[in-house]
Design a protein around this motif. Structure first.
Motif, PDB file in Angstrom:
ATOM      1  N   PHE A 281       0.830  -1.212   0.000  1.00  9.35           N
ATOM      2  CA  PHE A 281       0.000   0.000   0.000  1.00  9.35           C
ATOM      3  C   PHE A 281       0.860   1.256   0.000  1.00  9.35           C
ATOM      4  O   PHE A 281       1.735   1.440   0.862  1.00  9.35           O
ATOM      5  CB  PHE A 281      -0.927   0.017   1.214  1.00  9.35           C
ATOM      6  CG  PHE A 281      -2.077  -0.943   1.093  1.00  9.35           C
ATOM      7  CD1 PHE A 281      -3.122  -0.685   0.219  1.00  9.35           C
ATOM      8  CD2 PHE A 281      -2.124  -2.107   1.853  1.00  9.35           C
ATOM      9  CE1 PHE A 281      -4.182  -1.573   0.097  1.00  9.35           C
ATOM     10  CE2 PHE A 281      -3.179  -3.000   1.730  1.00  9.35           C
ATOM     11  CZ  PHE A 281      -4.212  -2.730   0.859  1.00  9.35           C
ATOM     12  N   ILE A 282       0.611   2.126  -0.985  1.00 13.47           N
ATOM     13  CA  ILE A 282       1.281   3.417  -1.109  1.00 13.47           C
ATOM     14  C   ILE A 282       0.181   4.450  -1.337  1.00 13.47           C
ATOM     15  O   ILE A 282      -0.710   4.241  -2.166  1.00 13.47           O
ATOM     16  CB  ILE A 282       2.275   3.413  -2.289  1.00 13.47           C
ATOM     17  CG1 ILE A 282       3.356   2.352  -2.054  1.00 13.47           C
ATOM     18  CG2 ILE A 282       2.910   4.788  -2.471  1.00 13.47           C
ATOM     19  CD1 ILE A 282       4.291   2.153  -3.222  1.00 13.47           C
ATOM     20  N   ALA A 339       0.833  -2.367 -10.612  1.00 13.82           N
ATOM     21  CA  ALA A 339       0.244  -1.293  -9.801  1.00 13.82           C
ATOM     22  C   ALA A 339      -1.271  -1.343  -9.985  1.00 13.82           C
ATOM     23  O   ALA A 339      -1.774  -1.874 -10.982  1.00 13.82           O
ATOM     24  CB  ALA A 339       0.795   0.065 -10.220  1.00 13.82           C
ATOM     25  N   HIS A 340      -1.985  -0.758  -9.026  1.00 11.76           N
ATOM     26  CA  HIS A 340      -3.452  -0.777  -9.059  1.00 11.76           C
ATOM     27  C   HIS A 340      -3.944   0.486  -8.364  1.00 11.76           C
ATOM     28  O   HIS A 340      -3.753   0.657  -7.169  1.00 11.76           O
ATOM     29  CB  HIS A 340      -3.959  -2.027  -8.324  1.00 11.76           C
ATOM     30  CG  HIS A 340      -5.447  -2.238  -8.404  1.00 11.76           C
ATOM     31  ND1 HIS A 340      -6.349  -1.443  -7.724  1.00 11.76           N
ATOM     32  CD2 HIS A 340      -6.195  -3.174  -9.072  1.00 11.76           C
ATOM     33  CE1 HIS A 340      -7.576  -1.876  -7.960  1.00 11.76           C
ATOM     34  NE2 HIS A 340      -7.505  -2.929  -8.775  1.00 11.76           N
ATOM     35  N   HIS A 341      -4.541   1.389  -9.154  1.00 15.11           N
ATOM     36  CA  HIS A 341      -5.083   2.619  -8.550  1.00 15.11           C
ATOM     37  C   HIS A 341      -6.132   3.229  -9.470  1.00 15.11           C
ATOM     38  O   HIS A 341      -6.331   2.771 -10.606  1.00 15.11           O
ATOM     39  CB  HIS A 341      -3.964   3.622  -8.234  1.00 15.11           C
ATOM     40  CG  HIS A 341      -3.116   4.016  -9.411  1.00 15.11           C
ATOM     41  ND1 HIS A 341      -3.584   4.789 -10.444  1.00 15.11           N
ATOM     42  CD2 HIS A 341      -1.815   3.736  -9.719  1.00 15.11           C
ATOM     43  CE1 HIS A 341      -2.629   4.994 -11.333  1.00 15.11           C
ATOM     44  NE2 HIS A 341      -1.543   4.358 -10.933  1.00 15.11           N
ATOM     45  N   ALA A 342      -6.798   4.262  -8.971  1.00 15.47           N
ATOM     46  CA  ALA A 342      -7.945   4.842  -9.685  1.00 15.47           C
ATOM     47  C   ALA A 342      -7.551   5.574 -10.958  1.00 15.47           C
ATOM     48  O   ALA A 342      -8.415   5.916 -11.766  1.00 15.47           O
ATOM     49  CB  ALA A 342      -8.696   5.804  -8.749  1.00 15.47           C
ATOM     50  N   GLY A 343      -6.254   5.829 -11.153  1.00  8.91           N
ATOM     51  CA  GLY A 343      -5.822   6.511 -12.364  1.00  8.91           C
ATOM     52  C   GLY A 343      -5.687   5.595 -13.557  1.00  8.91           C
ATOM     53  O   GLY A 343      -5.318   6.048 -14.647  1.00  8.91           O
ATOM     54  N   MET A 344      -5.975   4.303 -13.397  1.00  7.11           N
ATOM     55  CA  MET A 344      -5.815   3.328 -14.475  1.00  7.11           C
ATOM     56  C   MET A 344      -7.162   3.002 -15.115  1.00  7.11           C
ATOM     57  O   MET A 344      -8.214   3.169 -14.502  1.00  7.11           O
ATOM     58  CB  MET A 344      -5.192   2.041 -13.925  1.00  7.11           C
ATOM     59  CG  MET A 344      -3.794   2.227 -13.403  1.00  7.11           C
ATOM     60  SD  MET A 344      -3.170   0.696 -12.689  1.00  7.11           S
ATOM     61  CE  MET A 344      -1.415   1.091 -12.629  1.00  7.11           C
ATOM     62  N   THR A 369      -7.636   2.431  -1.787  1.00  6.67           N
ATOM     63  CA  THR A 369      -8.970   2.102  -2.297  1.00  6.67           C
ATOM     64  C   THR A 369      -9.106   0.608  -2.569  1.00  6.67           C
ATOM     65  O   THR A 369     -10.206   0.073  -2.540  1.00  6.67           O
ATOM     66  CB  THR A 369      -9.265   2.882  -3.594  1.00  6.67           C
ATOM     67  OG1 THR A 369      -8.191   2.660  -4.525  1.00  6.67           O
ATOM     68  CG2 THR A 369      -9.398   4.363  -3.331  1.00  6.67           C
ATOM     69  N   LEU A 370      -7.993  -0.075  -2.803  1.00  7.20           N
ATOM     70  CA  LEU A 370      -8.054  -1.516  -3.028  1.00  7.20           C
ATOM     71  C   LEU A 370      -8.519  -2.255  -1.780  1.00  7.20           C
ATOM     72  O   LEU A 370      -9.084  -3.341  -1.862  1.00  7.20           O
ATOM     73  CB  LEU A 370      -6.676  -2.033  -3.461  1.00  7.20           C
ATOM     74  CG  LEU A 370      -6.614  -3.512  -3.874  1.00  7.20           C
ATOM     75  CD1 LEU A 370      -5.676  -3.678  -5.062  1.00  7.20           C
ATOM     76  CD2 LEU A 370      -6.112  -4.376  -2.726  1.00  7.20           C
ATOM     77  N   MET A 405      -6.581  -2.248   5.786  1.00  8.56           N
ATOM     78  CA  MET A 405      -5.467  -2.685   4.937  1.00  8.56           C
ATOM     79  C   MET A 405      -4.853  -3.981   5.465  1.00  8.56           C
ATOM     80  O   MET A 405      -4.558  -4.900   4.701  1.00  8.56           O
ATOM     81  CB  MET A 405      -4.421  -1.573   4.848  1.00  8.56           C
ATOM     82  CG  MET A 405      -4.878  -0.402   3.989  1.00  8.56           C
ATOM     83  SD  MET A 405      -3.642   0.892   3.815  1.00  8.56           S
ATOM     84  CE  MET A 405      -3.829   1.750   5.358  1.00  8.56           C
ATOM     85  N   SER A 406      -4.672  -4.059   6.780  1.00  2.00           N
ATOM     86  CA  SER A 406      -4.107  -5.275   7.372  1.00  2.00           C
ATOM     87  C   SER A 406      -4.975  -6.483   7.071  1.00  2.00           C
ATOM     88  O   SER A 406      -4.477  -7.596   6.857  1.00  2.00           O
ATOM     89  CB  SER A 406      -3.992  -5.115   8.893  1.00  2.00           C
ATOM     90  OG  SER A 406      -3.183  -4.023   9.233  1.00  2.00           O
ATOM     91  N   GLY A 407      -6.299  -6.257   7.042  1.00  2.71           N
ATOM     92  CA  GLY A 407      -7.238  -7.362   6.861  1.00  2.71           C
ATOM     93  C   GLY A 407      -7.148  -8.051   5.521  1.00  2.71           C
ATOM     94  O   GLY A 407      -7.704  -9.142   5.345  1.00  2.71           O
TER      95      GLY A 407
END
Length: 795
Positions: A281-282, A339-344, A369-370, A405-407
């Motif tokens: 996570f970044i 990578a995975h984010h809303a800009g894709m 957001t993931l 995020m940990s989950g």
């Protein structure tokens, strides 16, 4: 409740047949509650199997010829559930409603966004027409809730979402009590309060609260020296920070890279310890993209067989959808890095998700957001920083954000342990990491805020007083009543004390008090005279004269006795000398009561004041006649958006008359687009006709600003962004995607979101009453022009 916890044999047999693997206690308890016909709140960690409870409700409804609604907060989640349930229950049994997408809406299992469900519950012809894609008159005959046995509110903790939280509260308040609610939530601190509130506003509801994780988590800390246990257990069993890790917190004013590990080093540690696949996570899109580039030629594939399977699927995607390929990430993807984010683009993100679920992608650099429910379980999650930049500045993560995020770590049925790695950053270290890892969950708070659509939809069916009652049933009002309980108790105590005092003083008139005080004064004077006469007699030396004074004294005493008799008979004598003090006390109690009622009323009426402020703005624009919606008000009520009144005024203004479909697409884009980030540009400009229309709407927008400011409505944005409208207009005219991307610095995902927001409003216009037929037809055509790959959502 105790009866529910003793399952009938046939129920257990049924469960074993449906779910051949072992069920956890919390799942069995929740299913028993549903079997008893009551509602349930299930709070359990991510990945613990909450969805299975919803699946049981679906199996039961299908067996009994009933329907189930499954709601999610995000379109992406709804799409995912639609696909999953289609495979599980059969495609013919599953439908989808997400506003601009409607598939098999009569199906027994209907997946939808929670907002769509809320709109159904308004039950007005207007809201039903928009949902059913028919005219308002036709909608009068339909009941979208017919045969619905249960509604599953997935990700119910989204009630905390500042922008969308209101939707969950409305859904729970308006849902008929005959329908079971199944609220599935991540762990929250006040699950008992949520359940108690639902019990009050909906019907019998039970809480199933579990902290059990099928795959336990192990916490680690990464610094430049390597990977270490973050926590250690004390003799008393308490988990605390590992004392061997430095506890000194970095100076927040000095950005220092001391101790911060290299990202490639972290990934190598994960691979050596068999902790892949992982989500890293970044908290920025740019950071995720830079991370892909920074790992260089690192190859994470385990063997040639895996490498071949991965390459085959990537090659197929590139052949079938070349315009969706992220060329600068392609080489890294072949090596198991993404990578995975809303800009894709959604299609590229879908590919990454699919490959990760198969275990072929080993590391995904993702924004938070993931963590919001997308099905991408990992063996490990890495949290790169414990603080993030927000609109209000730099702040530490909340406990719930950290837990969400940990989950994602720990795959049920695959991993014995899930791993959570926190990384030394320039701002935080092991101390902050340990505090978040051991912190309890955050409580749910209410985000309930009235909107123009809410006002008009309620007033279409309810009186003003009934609407007020509904507004005052919000979760926020419930929490406020708990928070104000001591004040309420003092208020009640003060009222009781005042009532008792009034009963005591109630029989005493002001005339009684006046006479009583006069008689008291007269008695004091007569006693003084008596003392004077007695003193004179005792001072007289002549016995004869002393004897002559005696009758004046059998007479003064008699006068005093007569006065005392009258005093005793006066009603004011019951309180006697306390009268003055009681009257003063009463004045103090009255003032205190007025203060408490003022204080209580001002806070409790806040949401109603917001509601009434919106009423006044709607009246200013003739959308309400008194408290009855007009034709213009019905247009507002039929729309969904951040400010339904602004959208309705623009559509009713007549400015769009004579526009072609592609013109309308550009105009709509300007009305729904939020202000972009600083530095955003587009070289695709609107046509002259669109510019003229938007210029004509500026005056209307100023009027709405003035009215909202006058009535102190500050929470309703009036979006107007002509600078990006040209993008949507050109896309409607058929410009290729590659050309579109090359003329703006917006990310591909932002371009998709801009066009899809425009699509959402265009999809509503054909079903809104009182709009010109030409406008409706143009909206349909514009919708078809915009909704093409890669903007089209993949189902």
């Amino acid at each position: 409740m105790s009866a529910l916890l003793s399952p009938a044999t046939d129920l257990l047999d049924e469960l074993r047949e449906l779910f051949p693997f072992a069920l956890d206690d919390f799942q069995i308890q929740a299913i028993q509650i549903l079997a008893a016909g009551e509602s349930v709140v299930v709070c359990a960690p991510t990945g613990s199997g909450k969805t299975l409870i919803g699946e049981y409700a679906i199996y039961r409804a299908l067996a009994q010829g009933k329907r189930v609604f499954y709601t999610t907060p995000l379109k992406a989640l709804s799409n995912q559930k639609f696909r999953d349930f289609g495979q599980q229950f059969g495609a013919d049994k599953v439908g989808l409603l997400t506003g601009d997408i409607s598939i098999n809406r009569e199906a027994p299992i209907l997946v939808m966004t929670t907002e769509i469900f809320r709109n159904m519950l308004y039950g007005t012809p207007i809201s039903l027409a928009a949902l059913a894609e028919v005219d308002a008159a036709e909608a009068l005959t339909g009941d979208p809730l017919q045969d619905v046995q249960a509604v599953i509110l997935d990700e119910c903790h989204y009630m905390n979402d500042q922008q969308r939280g209101t939707v969950w509260e409305e859904s729970i308040i308006y849902c008929p009590p005959t329908i079971q609610l199944i609220a599935l939530s991540a762990t929250i601190a006040n699950s008992d309060q949520l359940t108690d509130w639902m019990n009050h506003v909906h019907g019998p509801t039970h809480l199933i609260d579990s902290d059990h994780r099928p795959v336990p988590l192990q916490f680690h800390f990464a610094n430049h020296k390597g990977l270490f246990p973050l926590l250690e257990q004390t003799e008393s069993g308490q988990w605390v920070r590992n004392r061997r890790l430095r506890s000194k917190r970095p100076n927040p004013h000095e950005r220092s890279r001391a101790g911060v590990p290299d990202m490639t080093q972290v990934l190598e540690n994960l691979r050596q310890r068999d902790m892949l696949p992982a989500i890293y996570f970044i908290f920025s899109r740019k950071g995720c993209d830079m991370a892909v580039a920074s790992v260089g030629a690192l190859d994470l594939m385990a063997n040639d067989e895996e490498r071949q399977r991965l390459a085959q699927q990537i090659d197929q995607f590139c052949r079938e959808t070349p315009e969706a390929v992220r060329q600068d990430h392609l080489d890294a993807l072949y090596r198991g890095i993404a990578a995975h984010h809303a800009g894709m683009l959604p299609a590229w993100k879908g590919l990454v998700e699919h490959l990760f679920q198969q275990g072929l992608v080993k590391i995904v650099f993702a924004t938070e957001t993931l963590a919001a429910g997308i099905n991408m379980p990992a063996r490990t999650t890495v949290i790169s920083a414990l603080s993030k930049r927000t609109d209000t500045g730099h702040r530490l993560l909340t406990a719930s954000e950290f837990m969400q995020m940990s989950g994602r770590a720990g795959r049920r049925g695959k991993d014995v342990l899930g791993h959570v790695v926190t990384v030394q950053s320039p701002f935080e270290g092991a101390q902050e990491a340990a505090r978040l890892a051991t912190a309890g969950p955050d409580p749910l708070v209410s985000q309930f805020t009235p909107t123009y659509g809410m006002v008009l939809n309620l007033l279409q069916k309810h009186s003003l007083e009934a609407a007020r009652d509904l507004i005052n049933r919000s979760f926020g009002q419930y929490l406020l009543s708990l928070q104000k309980l001591p004040e309420q108790q003092e208020l009640q105590h003060t009222r009781t004390e005042l009532e008792e005092l009034d009963r005591t003083l109630g029989e005493i008139s002001s005339e009684d008090v006046t006479r009583y005080e006069k008689m008291q004064a007269q008695r004091r004077e007569e006693r003084r005279i008596l003392r004077y006469l007695v003193k004179q007699r005792e001072a007289e030396p002549d016995p004869t004269l002393r004897l002559l004074a005696f009758p004046h004294i059998q007479a003064q005493e008699e006068k005093i006795r007569a006065l005392e008799s009258q005093i005793l008979a006066n009603p004011a004598h019951k309180v006697g000398k306390k009268l003055l003090g009681l009257q003063e006390k009463r004045q103090r109690l009255v003032k205190r009561l007025e203060h408490l009622e003022r204080q209580s009323g001002s806070v409790q009426e806040l949401r109603w004041q917001q509601f009434m402020a919106l009423v006044q703005v709607l009246q200013d624009f003739d959308c309400l006649q008194g408290y009855q919606p007009t034709a213009s008000g019905e247009v507002v009520a039929a729309l969904r958006g951040d400010n339904e009144l602004w959208l309705a005024l623009a559509l009713l203004s007549g400015e769009c008359q004579g526009c072609a479909p592609h013109h309308l697409a550009g105009i709509v884009a300007a009305l729904v687009t939020e202000s972009p980030r600083s530095g955003t540009y587009s070289r695709l400009h609107t046509s002259g006709l669109v510019e003229d229309v938007l210029h004509g709407l500026r005056g209307l927008r100023r009027q709405l600003f003035r009215s909202q400011r006058q009535h102190q409505v500050f929470h309703m944005p009036i979006w107007f962004e002509p600078s990006l409208a040209g993008i949507v207009e050109h896309w409607a005219q058929g410009i290729p995607w590659e050309t579109l991307e090359s003329h703006t610095n917006l990310d591909a995902g932002d371009l998709v979101r801009l066009i899809r927001r425009s699509l959402d409003l265009l999809s509503q216009i054909p079903h809104v009453p009182h709009l010109p037929q030409e406008l409706r037809e143009n909206a349909r055509q514009a919708q078809n022009m915009l909704d093409r790959f890669p903007v089209s959502e993949l189902i």
